[in-house]
Enzyme design. Structure first.
Site, PDB file in Angstrom:
ATOM      1  N   SER A 175       0.837  -1.203   0.000  1.00  0.00           N
ATOM      2  CA  SER A 175       0.000   0.000   0.000  1.00  0.00           C
ATOM      3  C   SER A 175       0.867   1.245   0.000  1.00  0.00           C
ATOM      4  O   SER A 175       1.987   1.240   0.533  1.00  0.00           O
ATOM      5  CB  SER A 175      -0.863  -0.012   1.264  1.00  0.00           C
ATOM      6  OG  SER A 175      -1.428   1.263   1.504  1.00  0.00           O
ATOM      7  N   TYR A 227      -0.773   0.140  10.058  1.00  0.00           N
ATOM      8  CA  TYR A 227      -1.007  -0.567   8.793  1.00  0.00           C
ATOM      9  C   TYR A 227       0.169  -0.353   7.843  1.00  0.00           C
ATOM     10  O   TYR A 227       0.696  -1.308   7.257  1.00  0.00           O
ATOM     11  CB  TYR A 227      -2.294  -0.018   8.178  1.00  0.00           C
ATOM     12  CG  TYR A 227      -2.668  -0.581   6.832  1.00  0.00           C
ATOM     13  CD1 TYR A 227      -3.246  -1.840   6.716  1.00  0.00           C
ATOM     14  CD2 TYR A 227      -2.494   0.169   5.669  1.00  0.00           C
ATOM     15  CE1 TYR A 227      -3.626  -2.346   5.484  1.00  0.00           C
ATOM     16  CE2 TYR A 227      -2.862  -0.334   4.426  1.00  0.00           C
ATOM     17  CZ  TYR A 227      -3.435  -1.588   4.342  1.00  0.00           C
ATOM     18  OH  TYR A 227      -3.795  -2.081   3.121  1.00  0.00           O
TER      19      TYR A 227
END
Lengths: 325, 325
Positions: free
Chosen positions: B123, B147
Site C-alpha cells: 500500500s 497498517y
C-alpha cells in the site's frame, strides 16, 4: 537511573558501559544500576560507580524480555544482534535474534508500561545499491542482506511503537565501526578493522576487496558517543522519523592505508596484503559508501575529526599508546 | 496452473477471480484451479472455467499457511489483510494478521520449496508525510500508521525471501481503490469511494475532509489489471527492488466532485455534504498524494485514463450502466 543494555557483552556494549562507568551519569542523572544482558557472560567494568548486574540469557527466549524490563529501566540500549555475516549464512538464527528478539523486547516494554527511552543500534546495511552520492536522509531502505532487512524491519517497529506511545525509541544507524578491538567477529565488514588492527599489533593482515572500495566508518569511541547522545535527545525535537543516519567518514581502503602509513609508519602499513574474496566482495559491493546525515548533525551527534584520528583513538584506547614494532 | 488467493473473499480478491474466470488463463497458461482463502466465506464466481476451492480460515493460525501452499500453487496472490482503520484501533490484530500472517505464509512457501510467484498487495501507506512532490520510486518508507508499518515490514521480508530464492515475490503498492463497490469497510480511506458510490446509488454521502485534500487513486478494474500483470513479470527484469508503486491518478476531492457532476449530473453530485472528522482528517493528512511511478510504468503496468473513466468503470461494472435518479 536504571539502564538496561542488551548485547552488553559485545564490543559496543563494553565501550558504552566503560564510558558510563567513567562518567557515572547519563542525561545529567546519577546512574544507580546497569544491567548487562548477553548470550555470553558480559564483562563488568572495574570500579563502576553504580551496581552492575549481568544476565547471560537469550533475548529471543520466551519470557526473557519481560524479565529484563520488569525493573522499569529508564533507558534501554538494545544492542543485541547476530552480525551481518552470520545472519546471511544462518537465515533462521538471524531472523530469530534480530527481528523476533527485538519485537519481543518492544512487546515486553509495551506490557511494562513505563515508556523508557530505547536506543536501538540499527545499521547502514538497511541501504542497498545502487545509491545516490551521497545518500540523503530520505533515501529508501532496500537492503541486500538479511541483516539489513532485519534491521530495517526493527526500525519500522521502533517507529510505530514510539508513535503509539509504547516506547520512546531512537534508532541509530551505525557506520561500520573501525577500528574494532579484539578478535575478528563474523561481520562481513570485519576486514575494515582487521587491516588496521592487525598491522598495529604486529600481525600481517589480508584485505579481501580492492583498494578503491569506499565505506562509511566511525570509531568505537564515536559510537559510544552516539549512544550517550541518543539517550538524551528530546523526542519532540526528533519528530516521528526516529531512525537516524549517524555521522561518519567516507574512506577508501587506499585512504585508510595511507592514513596507517602516516600515523604508524611504513613497517606497519606494509603488513597488509590483498587477496580478493568473492563472497565478501559481493556483500560489500551492495553497501553504502557515503552519506549526508543532515538530521543527526542538526541533532548534535558528532563523530571523529578524520581517519587519522580513528587510528590514533585505537592506539590510545586499545594499545596503551604503543604500536607493535 | 494452480493459483492461491489469500483474502480471496475481499473486494480485490473478487475482482481478480472474476477477471481470471473471464479469461481462463494467466501468463498464457490455462488455469486449472483457484483456491480462495479468507476469514469470511469467499464468493465463488459462477461459470468459472476452472475448479474453485474455498477455505474459510485464519492465515495467522498455526499450520494454516502450510495447508494452503501444500499443493504447490504456481502463483500466490497474498491479499489478506486487516485494513488501515482497524489496524490503527486494534494494534494486536493488525500485527498478528498483517505481519505475522504474511511472515507465516513466506515461511510456509519456503518450506514447500517450489518458489512460486507471490504477488503481495502492499500500500502507499508505507509512505509518511512530509513528502516530495511527486514522490519518486526511491523515497523512504516512514509510515505514520500501524497498517503502513506492517506493510513496509512485509515488503522487506518479501524482498529478502526473494533474494534468498525462497519465493519469487512482487509487491505492488496499490493506490487507494476508488470506487470500491459494496458496503463501506473499516479503511480510513473508505470515504474516497463513499462520496462517489453513494450518490451514484441515490444515497446522500458525507465527506469527512475538506475539498482540497488530494489522493492517489485507481479503479478496482485497474487493480485487477495490476495483479494479473504482476504475475507475469520477469523477475530478472524487475531486479532486487521487488516492491513497486503502482500508477494511479492524483485527484483532489474537488476534482472528484467535478468529475461526478460531469459524468452523472448535478442531482447526483449534490448528494455529497461536508462534515469534517478530525480522526479521519489526521490519518489522511499523513498520506501520500502524488507519485512518479517510473519503474512500474517501465514494467508495463497501466491504469485508468482519468478520473471520469474511474466513475464510468463503476457505473459499468457495478451499476449495470444505470445511475440512480
Amino acid at each position: 537511573m536504571d539502564i538496561l543494555i542488551t548485547g552488553g557483552g559485545g564490543m559496543i556494549g563494553r565501550k558504552l558501559v566503560e564510558r558510563l562507568a567513567r562518567e557515572g551519569t547519563l542525561n545529567g542523572e546519577k546512574i544507580d544500576r546497569v544491567t548487562l544482558q548477553d548470550v555470553v557472560e558480559p564483562t563488568v567494568p572495574p570500579d563502576a560507580p553504580f551496581a552492575v548486574e549481568t544476565r547471560t540469557t537469550d533475548l529471543s527466549d520466551p519470557g526473557e524480555a519481560d524479565n529484563l524490563v520488569s525493573g522499569h529501566p529508564q533507558v534501554i540500549y538494545h544492542l543485541a544482534a547476530v552480525v551481518s555475516g552470520e545472519a546471511e549464512t544462518d537465515f533462521d538464527k538471524g531472523y530469530r535474534v534480530n527481528l523476533t528478539g527485538t519485537w519481543n523486547l518492544l512487546e515486553a516494554v509495551r506490557r511494562a508500561g513505563n515508556v523508557p527511552r530505547l536506543v536501538f543500534t540499527s545499521s547502514i546495511a538497511v541501504y542497498g545499491a545502487p545509491f545516490p552520492e551521497p545518500i540523503p536522509d530520505d533515501f529508501f531502505h532496500q537492503p541486500l542482506t538479511s541483516y539489513g532487512a532485519q534491521k530495517a524491519c526493527c526500525e519500522l517497529l521502533l517507529s510505530d511503537y514510539t508513535r503509539k506511545g509504547f516506547v520512546d525509541g531512537i534508532g541509530i544507524r551505525l557506520p561500520t565501526i573501525c577500528i574494532r578491538p579484539g578478535k575478528p567477529n563474523k561481520a562481513a565488514s570485519g576486514f575494515f578493522s582487521g587491516i588496521m588492527r592487525e598491522p598495529l599489533a604486529g600481525i600481517e593482515a589480508v584485505c579481501p576487496v580492492d583498494d578503491t572500495v569506499r565505506h562509511w566508518v566511525a570509531s568505537p569511541r564515536a559510537a559510544a558517543g552516539f549512544l550517550v547522545h541518543a539517550a538524551g535527545l528530546d523526542g519532540e525535537e526528533v519528530g516521528p522519523r526516529r531512525n537516524l543516519n549517524m555521522p561518519g567518514h567516507c574512506v577508501s581502503i587506499r585512504e585508510m592505508l595511507d592514513s596507517l602509513r602516516r600515523v604508524a609508519g611504513d613497517k606497519v602499513a606494509d603488513r597488509v596484503r590483498f587477496e580478493p574474496d568473492p563472497f565478501i566482495s559481493r556483500i560489500v559491493a551492495g553497501w553504502p559508501q557515503n552519506f549526508d546525515p543532515q538530521k543527526s548533525v542538526e541533532l548534535g551527534f558528532t563523530t571523529d575529526p578524520d581517519f587519522d584520528s580513528i587510528i590514533r583513538v585505537h592506539i590510545e584506547d586499545e594499545l596503551g599508546g604503543r604500536i607493535a614494532d
